[in-house]
Design a protein around this motif. Structure first.
Motif, PDB file in Angstrom:
ATOM      1  N   ALA A 164       0.823  -1.212   0.000  1.00  6.42           N
ATOM      2  CA  ALA A 164       0.000   0.000   0.000  1.00  6.42           C
ATOM      3  C   ALA A 164       0.851   1.252   0.000  1.00  6.42           C
ATOM      4  O   ALA A 164       0.496   2.239  -0.649  1.00  6.42           O
ATOM      5  N   THR A 186      -1.281  -4.322   2.001  1.00  3.24           N
ATOM      6  CA  THR A 186      -2.721  -4.064   2.123  1.00  3.24           C
ATOM      7  C   THR A 186      -3.353  -4.874   3.245  1.00  3.24           C
ATOM      8  O   THR A 186      -4.418  -4.499   3.749  1.00  3.24           O
ATOM      9  N   ASN A 218       0.615   3.705  -3.193  1.00  3.39           N
ATOM     10  CA  ASN A 218      -0.035   2.909  -4.228  1.00  3.39           C
ATOM     11  C   ASN A 218      -1.419   3.501  -4.484  1.00  3.39           C
ATOM     12  O   ASN A 218      -2.218   3.631  -3.551  1.00  3.39           O
ATOM     13  N   ASN A 232      -4.020   2.333  -5.685  1.00  2.00           N
ATOM     14  CA  ASN A 232      -5.126   1.439  -5.380  1.00  2.00           C
ATOM     15  C   ASN A 232      -5.441   1.371  -3.892  1.00  2.00           C
ATOM     16  O   ASN A 232      -6.490   0.846  -3.507  1.00  2.00           O
ATOM     17  N   ALA A 233      -4.533   1.894  -3.065  1.00  2.00           N
ATOM     18  CA  ALA A 233      -4.769   1.906  -1.620  1.00  2.00           C
ATOM     19  C   ALA A 233      -5.321   3.244  -1.134  1.00  2.00           C
ATOM     20  O   ALA A 233      -5.742   3.361   0.015  1.00  2.00           O
ATOM     21  N   THR A 262      -7.906   6.077  -0.493  1.00  2.00           N
ATOM     22  CA  THR A 262      -9.364   6.112  -0.345  1.00  2.00           C
ATOM     23  C   THR A 262      -9.950   7.491  -0.638  1.00  2.00           C
ATOM     24  O   THR A 262     -11.034   7.610  -1.199  1.00  2.00           O
ATOM     25  N   ILE A 287      -5.306   6.765   3.193  1.00  2.00           N
ATOM     26  CA  ILE A 287      -4.901   5.504   2.595  1.00  2.00           C
ATOM     27  C   ILE A 287      -5.126   4.370   3.581  1.00  2.00           C
ATOM     28  O   ILE A 287      -5.112   4.571   4.794  1.00  2.00           O
ATOM     29  N   LYS A 288      -5.359   3.185   3.056  1.00  2.00           N
ATOM     30  CA  LYS A 288      -5.539   1.988   3.878  1.00  2.00           C
ATOM     31  C   LYS A 288      -4.442   0.979   3.550  1.00  2.00           C
ATOM     32  O   LYS A 288      -4.214   0.694   2.372  1.00  2.00           O
TER      33      LYS A 288
END
Length: 259
Positions: free
Chosen positions: A169, A183, A216, A218-219, A221, A235-236
């Motif tokens: 992440a 992640t 990243n 995709n991580a 939010t 981010i997560k």
């Protein structure tokens, strides 16, 4: 040459628009014949219109492969100025073969110099940038271009385990140690500096938000507006420290997220 006809091969829309604007501001009457965003699109276009341009500006790494593949599948005899973010080894390869390059991020002065070099080379040799030149370049440059990392081998409880890059992440550095958080919220110590990681990570997926964090997409939010025009990245999994993007880099970050 009265009107300079240019084709741009670039998969980042913002970069392509910026390049077109700078080119037209530097050269009166310059025409952007086409902007192509992939290997497949470029192959189809050059096969259909082999003599429709005088000069090509081409990124090296496109969404569907390396731009060198275009020369294998289409007969290109026009001069090429490559747009690259690669290291000095790659740059020396460009110089050795007499084909110019522009190092990202580029500026107006670099564009002007490249255009002037193109005019000088063509005046001396109309065949400059022929397919033979490009084939020599491909052989040399491919020695240095390596694919982005798909996984990292990391130390974990006296073992070495592979961690898929897309599962990471974010990367974080503190006290000269670089950490990776996955992640599923696991943390590993990396054997690379942040600068080395930047060279190994796909810039379409990972972004250097600041000196401490590489994130990243995709991580991520959401992003919150923060004091003094900065952005706060949510981010997560959530890190202990805030991930802030400076005001100066906010436009670049937004373009990256919109791409």
């Amino acid at each position: 040459m009265n009107v300079l006809r240019v084709v741009i091969v670039e998969d980042e829309a913002v970069t392509a628009r910026n390049l077109a604007y700078v080119l037209q501001s530097q050269e009166a009457g310059l025409t952007i014949v086409s902007t192509l965003s992939s290997v497949a699109e470029a192959v189809a276009w050059f096969n259909e219109y082999p003599n429709a341009c005088d000069l090509i500006f081409m990124d090296i790494r496109l969404a569907d492969g390396l731009s060198f593949d275009i020369f294998v599948r289409a007969a290109i005899s026009k001069p090429v100025i490559f747009v690259t973010a690669y290291n000095d080894y790659a740059i020396r390869a460009f110089k050795n073969n007499g084909i110019d390059y522009i190092l990202k991020p580029f500026d107006e002065q670099e564009i002007a110099k490249s255009l002037q070099k193109f005019k000088s080379l063509v005046a001396q040799n109309p065949q400059t940038g022929s397919n033979t030149d490009v084939n020599l370049l491909m052989q040399q440059i491919n020695q240095w271009i390596k694919p982005y990392k798909r996984s990292f081998l990391v130390h974990f409880r006296e073992k070495l385990i592979p961690v898929e890059t897309l599962r990471i992440a974010w990367f974080y550095t503190a006290n000269e140690i670089v950490y990776a958080r996955t992640t599923d919220d696991r943390q590993y110590i990396m054997d690379f500096t942040m600068e080395q990681l930047e060279q190994q990570l796909d810039p379409q997926t990972f972004y250097r938000a600041n000196r401490q964090f590489i994130v990243n997409r995709n991580a991520i939010t959401e992003m919150d507006f923060f004091f003094n025009g900065r952005l706060l990245i949510k981010i997560k999994p959530e890190p202990d420290e805030r991930i802030l993007v400076s005001k100066a880099r906010v436009p670049e970050f937004k373009s990256w997220m919109n791409n």
